[in-house]
Write a protein that holds these residues in place. Structure first.
Motif, PDB file in Angstrom:
ATOM      1  N   GLY A  68      15.941  51.770 132.423  1.00  0.00           N
ATOM      2  CA  GLY A  68      17.121  51.497 131.611  1.00  0.00           C
ATOM      3  C   GLY A  68      16.776  50.573 130.468  1.00  0.00           C
ATOM      4  N   ASN A  69      17.318  50.868 129.286  1.00  0.00           N
ATOM      5  CA  ASN A  69      17.004  50.090 128.101  1.00  0.00           C
ATOM      6  C   ASN A  69      18.105  49.084 127.806  1.00  0.00           C
ATOM      7  N   LYS A  70      17.697  47.953 127.284  1.00  0.00           N
ATOM      8  CA  LYS A  70      18.679  46.988 126.838  1.00  0.00           C
ATOM      9  C   LYS A  70      19.371  47.548 125.597  1.00  0.00           C
ATOM     10  N   ARG A  71      20.666  47.289 125.500  1.00  0.00           N
ATOM     11  CA  ARG A  71      21.433  47.865 124.410  1.00  0.00           C
ATOM     12  C   ARG A  71      22.135  46.765 123.622  1.00  0.00           C
ATOM     13  N   LYS A  72      22.086  46.899 122.299  1.00  0.00           N
ATOM     14  CA  LYS A  72      22.834  46.023 121.423  1.00  0.00           C
ATOM     15  C   LYS A  72      23.839  46.865 120.649  1.00  0.00           C
ATOM     16  N   ARG A  73      25.043  46.376 120.555  1.00  0.00           N
ATOM     17  CA  ARG A  73      26.093  47.127 119.868  1.00  0.00           C
ATOM     18  C   ARG A  73      26.541  46.347 118.634  1.00  0.00           C
ATOM     19  N   ARG A  74      26.589  47.056 117.508  1.00  0.00           N
ATOM     20  CA  ARG A  74      26.998  46.429 116.256  1.00  0.00           C
ATOM     21  C   ARG A  74      28.112  47.254 115.628  1.00  0.00           C
ATOM     22  N   THR A  75      29.064  46.573 115.023  1.00  0.00           N
ATOM     23  CA  THR A  75      30.204  47.235 114.389  1.00  0.00           C
ATOM     24  C   THR A  75      30.198  46.958 112.894  1.00  0.00           C
ATOM     25  N   PHE A  76      30.343  48.017 112.114  1.00  0.00           N
ATOM     26  CA  PHE A  76      30.393  47.907 110.659  1.00  0.00           C
ATOM     27  C   PHE A  76      31.710  48.499 110.168  1.00  0.00           C
ATOM     28  N   GLU A  77      32.344  47.831 109.222  1.00  0.00           N
ATOM     29  CA  GLU A  77      33.539  48.364 108.586  1.00  0.00           C
ATOM     30  C   GLU A  77      33.141  49.231 107.396  1.00  0.00           C
ATOM     31  N   THR A  78      33.747  50.404 107.299  1.00  0.00           N
ATOM     32  CA  THR A  78      33.472  51.255 106.143  1.00  0.00           C
ATOM     33  C   THR A  78      34.059  50.632 104.884  1.00  0.00           C
ATOM     34  N   LEU A  79      33.520  50.983 103.747  1.00  0.00           N
ATOM     35  CA  LEU A  79      34.018  50.473 102.481  1.00  0.00           C
ATOM     36  C   LEU A  79      35.253  51.266 102.057  1.00  0.00           C
ATOM     37  N   GLY A 143      28.017  42.681  92.429  1.00  0.00           N
ATOM     38  CA  GLY A 143      26.726  42.189  92.888  1.00  0.00           C
ATOM     39  C   GLY A 143      26.790  41.295  94.107  1.00  0.00           C
ATOM     40  N   SER A 144      27.990  40.998  94.606  1.00  0.00           N
ATOM     41  CA  SER A 144      28.111  40.159  95.792  1.00  0.00           C
ATOM     42  C   SER A 144      27.698  40.943  97.036  1.00  0.00           C
ATOM     43  N   LEU A 145      27.216  40.230  98.033  1.00  0.00           N
ATOM     44  CA  LEU A 145      26.669  40.861  99.235  1.00  0.00           C
ATOM     45  C   LEU A 145      27.776  41.314 100.177  1.00  0.00           C
ATOM     46  N   LEU A 146      27.729  42.576 100.581  1.00  0.00           N
ATOM     47  CA  LEU A 146      28.654  43.114 101.576  1.00  0.00           C
ATOM     48  C   LEU A 146      28.033  43.076 102.966  1.00  0.00           C
ATOM     49  N   PHE A 147      26.849  43.663 103.106  1.00  0.00           N
ATOM     50  CA  PHE A 147      26.128  43.674 104.373  1.00  0.00           C
ATOM     51  C   PHE A 147      24.646  43.423 104.108  1.00  0.00           C
ATOM     52  N   ASP A 148      24.073  42.498 104.853  1.00  0.00           N
ATOM     53  CA  ASP A 148      22.630  42.322 104.861  1.00  0.00           C
ATOM     54  C   ASP A 148      22.123  42.979 106.142  1.00  0.00           C
ATOM     55  N   LEU A 149      21.525  44.154 106.011  1.00  0.00           N
ATOM     56  CA  LEU A 149      21.121  44.914 107.190  1.00  0.00           C
ATOM     57  C   LEU A 149      20.010  44.220 107.961  1.00  0.00           C
ATOM     58  N   PHE A 150      19.222  43.399 107.300  1.00  0.00           N
ATOM     59  CA  PHE A 150      18.177  42.652 108.005  1.00  0.00           C
ATOM     60  C   PHE A 150      18.819  41.631 108.957  1.00  0.00           C
ATOM     61  N   ASP A 151      19.862  40.960 108.481  1.00  0.00           N
ATOM     62  CA  ASP A 151      20.578  40.014 109.345  1.00  0.00           C
ATOM     63  C   ASP A 151      21.355  40.749 110.431  1.00  0.00           C
ATOM     64  N   GLU A 152      21.994  41.857 110.057  1.00  0.00           N
ATOM     65  CA  GLU A 152      22.819  42.594 111.013  1.00  0.00           C
ATOM     66  C   GLU A 152      21.980  43.123 112.181  1.00  0.00           C
ATOM     67  N   ASP A 154      19.008  41.846 112.927  1.00  0.00           N
ATOM     68  CA  ASP A 154      18.169  40.734 113.387  1.00  0.00           C
ATOM     69  C   ASP A 154      16.677  41.060 113.251  1.00  0.00           C
ATOM     70  N   VAL A 155      16.281  41.492 112.049  1.00  0.00           N
ATOM     71  CA  VAL A 155      14.875  41.802 111.766  1.00  0.00           C
ATOM     72  C   VAL A 155      14.477  41.114 110.466  1.00  0.00           C
ATOM     73  N   LEU A 313      23.959  53.391 105.706  1.00  0.00           N
ATOM     74  CA  LEU A 313      23.169  52.515 106.567  1.00  0.00           C
ATOM     75  C   LEU A 313      21.735  53.000 106.678  1.00  0.00           C
ATOM     76  N   CYS A 314      20.829  52.050 106.785  1.00  0.00           N
ATOM     77  CA  CYS A 314      19.477  52.319 107.258  1.00  0.00           C
ATOM     78  C   CYS A 314      19.402  51.749 108.667  1.00  0.00           C
ATOM     79  N   LEU A 315      19.139  52.595 109.650  1.00  0.00           N
ATOM     80  CA  LEU A 315      19.141  52.161 111.039  1.00  0.00           C
ATOM     81  C   LEU A 315      17.831  51.494 111.437  1.00  0.00           C
ATOM     82  N   PHE A 316      16.845  51.524 110.547  1.00  0.00           N
ATOM     83  CA  PHE A 316      15.562  50.858 110.780  1.00  0.00           C
ATOM     84  C   PHE A 316      15.212  50.005 109.554  1.00  0.00           C
ATOM     85  N   PRO A 317      15.995  48.996 109.239  1.00  0.00           N
ATOM     86  CA  PRO A 317      15.708  48.206 108.033  1.00  0.00           C
ATOM     87  C   PRO A 317      14.352  47.505 108.083  1.00  0.00           C
ATOM     88  N   GLU A 318      13.841  47.283 109.293  1.00  0.00           N
ATOM     89  CA  GLU A 318      12.525  46.648 109.418  1.00  0.00           C
ATOM     90  C   GLU A 318      11.405  47.545 108.895  1.00  0.00           C
TER      91      GLU A 318
END
Length: 326
Positions: A68-79, A143-152, A154-155, A313-318
């Motif tokens: 069994g794999n550990k799972r992380k769940r993230r929620t994003f609001e559409t624009l 130019g303001s930041l909406l989502f930082d995918l690296f932070d979201e 955690d990479v 979204l990029c699901l692999f921002p790393e």
């Protein structure tokens, strides 16, 4: 069909989705898997060990169990991207030919012309969001930041300065290192290639570098023979470098001194479309574009709106690599 019927959500939404979209370079690539969702939020599940190698097992033995794999769940609001303009009676008046009983067809043409203008602005914004996903940061129109995918996710963002001003810099090695880094972060996802969107300063310094110039000269000679545009793609070190010099409303899509490297792979880039905020579209499957109109005060024309509700979204921002000219 009377004029009122032309301005319903169903008819206008069907019309705006049928009108030709003018995608940017990212949209034209078909890199993003696009799908509609029924809510205004998107839940992304991340599981460790996305892919595993299956060991060869005797036909008489039980299959190898998968832990069994550990799972992380993230929620994003559409624009929510609405844009509107009025259609005035003066723009609809007198367009029917003399003696014509119905003016529906010419009026539809006027409406479609307005819709096309609105759709072009929305598609440009969708392209801006796709480019943001390729860079790991979704930005608003100012130019303001909406989502930082690296932070979201955690990479760490991978950013490398390449000394293009030095003739001794091993540019090919920098390209190979960028590819190796991306491949190491994709967990076995099948990669079919690598591309990079470059700002003009990077592209000029890159193609003028001593260790790139000869390869570029051969490529340039081949392009001259077929009448191609040199900026549309130059492959070096296994990466196709494409100049992307676009600025809209003061926002540069790719910084001038940057080459953004990304993998070509299925399932890495996603574009979700949420439903519009109309009564008629609640809990329906999202479409790329919507439109609706309502009468103006005193019946003086109509207010025409078009909107989109995307999330790129990029699901692999790393796995994204930023190369900066140094």
């Amino acid at each position: 069909m009377n004029l009122q019927d032309l301005f319903t959500v169903a008819n206008l939404t069907a019309a705006v989705n049928k009108l030709p979209a003018i995608p940017g370079k990212v949209g034209a690539m078909g890199l993003f898997d696009e799908k509609g969702v029924t809510s205004t939020s998107v839940i992304i599940d991340e599981r460790e060990g996305r892919l595993v190698l299956v060991p060869n097992t005797s036909r008489n033995d039980d299959p190898a169990p998968v832990k069994g794999n550990k799972r992380k769940r993230r929620t994003f609001e559409t624009l929510h991207l609405p844009i509107s303009r009025p259609i005035l009676p003066s723009q609809l008046q007198g367009i029917a030919a003399f003696g014509q009983e119905s003016a529906t067809a010419p009026i539809a043409t006027v409406i479609n012309d307005h819709l096309q203008d609105l759709k072009n602005s929305i598609e440009t914004t969708r392209e801006f969001q796709r480019v943001g996903a390729l860079r790991g940061q979704l930005l608003d129109a100012d130019g303001s930041l909406l989502f930082d995918l690296f932070d979201e996710f955690d990479v760490q963002q991978k950013s490398v300065t390449v000394a293009l001003g030095s003739p001794n810099t091993n540019v090919r090695k920098a390209c190979l290192d960028a590819k190796r880094h991306a491949e190491s972060k994709l967990g076995g996802v099948m990669v079919t290639g690598f591309r990079s969107f470059c700002g003009p300063d990077w592209f000029d310094a890159f193609t003028d570098h001593a260790k790139v110039k000869e390869a570029f000269a051969h490529y340039q000679e081949a392009q001259d023979r077929i009448g191609g545009d040199l900026r549309n793609g130059f492959t070096f070190g296994g990466i196709q470098f494409i100049e992307y010099d676009v600025t809209v409303s003061g926002q540069r899509f790719i910084p001038a001194d940057v080459a953004q490297v990304f993998p070509i792979a299925r399932g890495v880039f996603r574009l979700f479309n949420a439903p519009a905020n109309y009564n008629e579209t609640v809990n329906t499957l999202g479409q790329p574009y919507y439109s609706k109109a309502e009468p103006r005060k005193m019946g003086k024309g109509w207010d025409l709106e078009a909107q989109a509700n995307p999330l790129a979204l990029c699901l692999f921002p790393e796995a994204l690599v930023e190369l900066k000219a140094g």
